[in-house]
Design a protein around this motif. Sequence first.
Motif, PDB file in Angstrom:
ATOM      1  N   LYS A  69       0.863  -1.185   0.000  1.00  0.00           N
ATOM      2  CA  LYS A  69       0.000   0.000   0.000  1.00  0.00           C
ATOM      3  C   LYS A  69       0.894   1.228   0.000  1.00  0.00           C
ATOM      4  N   ASP A  71       2.241   5.120  -1.339  1.00  0.00           N
ATOM      5  CA  ASP A  71       1.614   6.435  -1.506  1.00  0.00           C
ATOM      6  C   ASP A  71       1.432   6.779  -2.980  1.00  0.00           C
ATOM      7  N   TRP A  84      -5.480  -1.722 -12.216  1.00  0.00           N
ATOM      8  CA  TRP A  84      -6.484  -2.292 -11.324  1.00  0.00           C
ATOM      9  C   TRP A  84      -5.844  -2.842 -10.057  1.00  0.00           C
ATOM     10  N   GLN A  85      -4.692  -3.465 -10.172  1.00  0.00           N
ATOM     11  CA  GLN A  85      -4.003  -3.994  -9.004  1.00  0.00           C
ATOM     12  C   GLN A  85      -3.640  -2.873  -8.034  1.00  0.00           C
ATOM     13  N   CYS A  86      -3.156  -1.758  -8.569  1.00  0.00           N
ATOM     14  CA  CYS A  86      -2.788  -0.627  -7.710  1.00  0.00           C
ATOM     15  C   CYS A  86      -4.007  -0.028  -7.032  1.00  0.00           C
ATOM     16  N   ARG A  87      -5.100   0.065  -7.765  1.00  0.00           N
ATOM     17  CA  ARG A  87      -6.328   0.608  -7.172  1.00  0.00           C
ATOM     18  C   ARG A  87      -6.823  -0.313  -6.064  1.00  0.00           C
ATOM     19  N   LYS A  88      -6.786  -1.635  -6.297  1.00  0.00           N
ATOM     20  CA  LYS A  88      -7.218  -2.585  -5.279  1.00  0.00           C
ATOM     21  C   LYS A  88      -6.324  -2.528  -4.045  1.00  0.00           C
ATOM     22  N   ALA A  89      -5.032  -2.202  -4.250  1.00  0.00           N
ATOM     23  CA  ALA A  89      -4.100  -2.134  -3.121  1.00  0.00           C
ATOM     24  C   ALA A  89      -4.260  -0.856  -2.304  1.00  0.00           C
ATOM     25  N   GLY A  90      -5.126   0.040  -2.742  1.00  0.00           N
ATOM     26  CA  GLY A  90      -5.392   1.266  -1.991  1.00  0.00           C
ATOM     27  C   GLY A  90      -4.373   2.365  -2.205  1.00  0.00           C
ATOM     28  N   ILE A  91      -3.638   2.299  -3.297  1.00  0.00           N
ATOM     29  CA  ILE A  91      -2.643   3.334  -3.587  1.00  0.00           C
ATOM     30  C   ILE A  91      -3.369   4.593  -4.038  1.00  0.00           C
ATOM     31  N   ARG A  92      -3.040   5.700  -3.419  1.00  0.00           N
ATOM     32  CA  ARG A  92      -3.794   6.933  -3.653  1.00  0.00           C
ATOM     33  C   ARG A  92      -3.464   7.581  -4.989  1.00  0.00           C
ATOM     34  N   SER A 107      -4.705   8.136 -11.341  1.00  0.00           N
ATOM     35  CA  SER A 107      -4.816   9.493 -10.802  1.00  0.00           C
ATOM     36  C   SER A 107      -4.388  10.513 -11.835  1.00  0.00           C
TER      37      SER A 107
END
Length: 326
Positions: A69, A71, A84-92, A107
């Motif tokens: 997770k 920043d 999609w993997q980064c979004r699922k991992a909660g990366i802002r 982003s």
Amino acid sequence: MKPVHHLLLMPPNWIGDVIMAQPAMFAVASHYRALNPALQITVCGRPWLKDLLPWLNLAGARYAEQLPKADTAFLFPNSLRSAWQCRKAGIRSIIGYSGQWRSLLLSRALPQRISQKHQHHRDFFLDIATQSGMAIEQRYVHLSTPADAVEEGINMIRAHGLNPEKSFMLAPGAQFGAAKCYPEAGFAEACRHLASHGFQPVVLGMKEDHATGERILAGLDVATWNAAGATTLSQAIALIGASRFMLCNDSGLMHIAAGLDIPTVAPFGATDPERTAPSGKHVKIIYQPAPCSPCLQRECTVTGHPCMSNITPRMLSDACLALLKP
């Protein structure tokens, strides 16, 4: 730009592309480290990245098989899956090129201003950093050598009865397909000429390259070692770093050798040197295109594989010897 304390880099999915993306990853890492010296950097991707990472000149970076997770994430693959993997991992903050219906997951979705069909892939990756407002101090690949790695390579060469001062690496395979591969009979003849000058070949590659290596080395009257399929990626790179020069197809190992400033000779035919030639001070690309070059195909469909048959074995061996001259 707000400082981050955990930066994620997702490199491309092929070894050669990772090496061509190294200047861009270096620019991103350097930029964020200047903002925050305590920066944590994670590189996430295919398992072989763990072996490759110590050579990528990304000080302090760590490998992770699973996405942390972080920043901020910079995506060098263009896939929907990576976003999609980064979004699922909660990366802002997720930054990468738009495309493959993934723009809404990013982003910042960057336009693709550099054409991979007509311009160098290294510049394609660098434009991610440029569009993010980062200074590009290193436009070409510059790999680092871990402590004791060259000594490890020298010891392996000696352990197999070869002289490190006379050994060279031969990589006769290419993962993309046979169209990129120089004929094994031609490599064998080039090796015979190099052996007449006392040079001793070490074959590198995957286990499926081992039989090819055996045929190439057959009958040589110098010490040889067929290491194809017998080394880890880390060991193969250490061998490259300890060698006098590299003779190879357009492949990931070619980009590694060139990035380590090892004299490197490579025949090109199916692929375009304007797009994927390695960067390095001691590189010689042999390109004698046929009317169908560069076809960018996995398999050659033209009788005689003319883009490669236009290149004589003596062209390769002479280029290797020329690169060794002061």
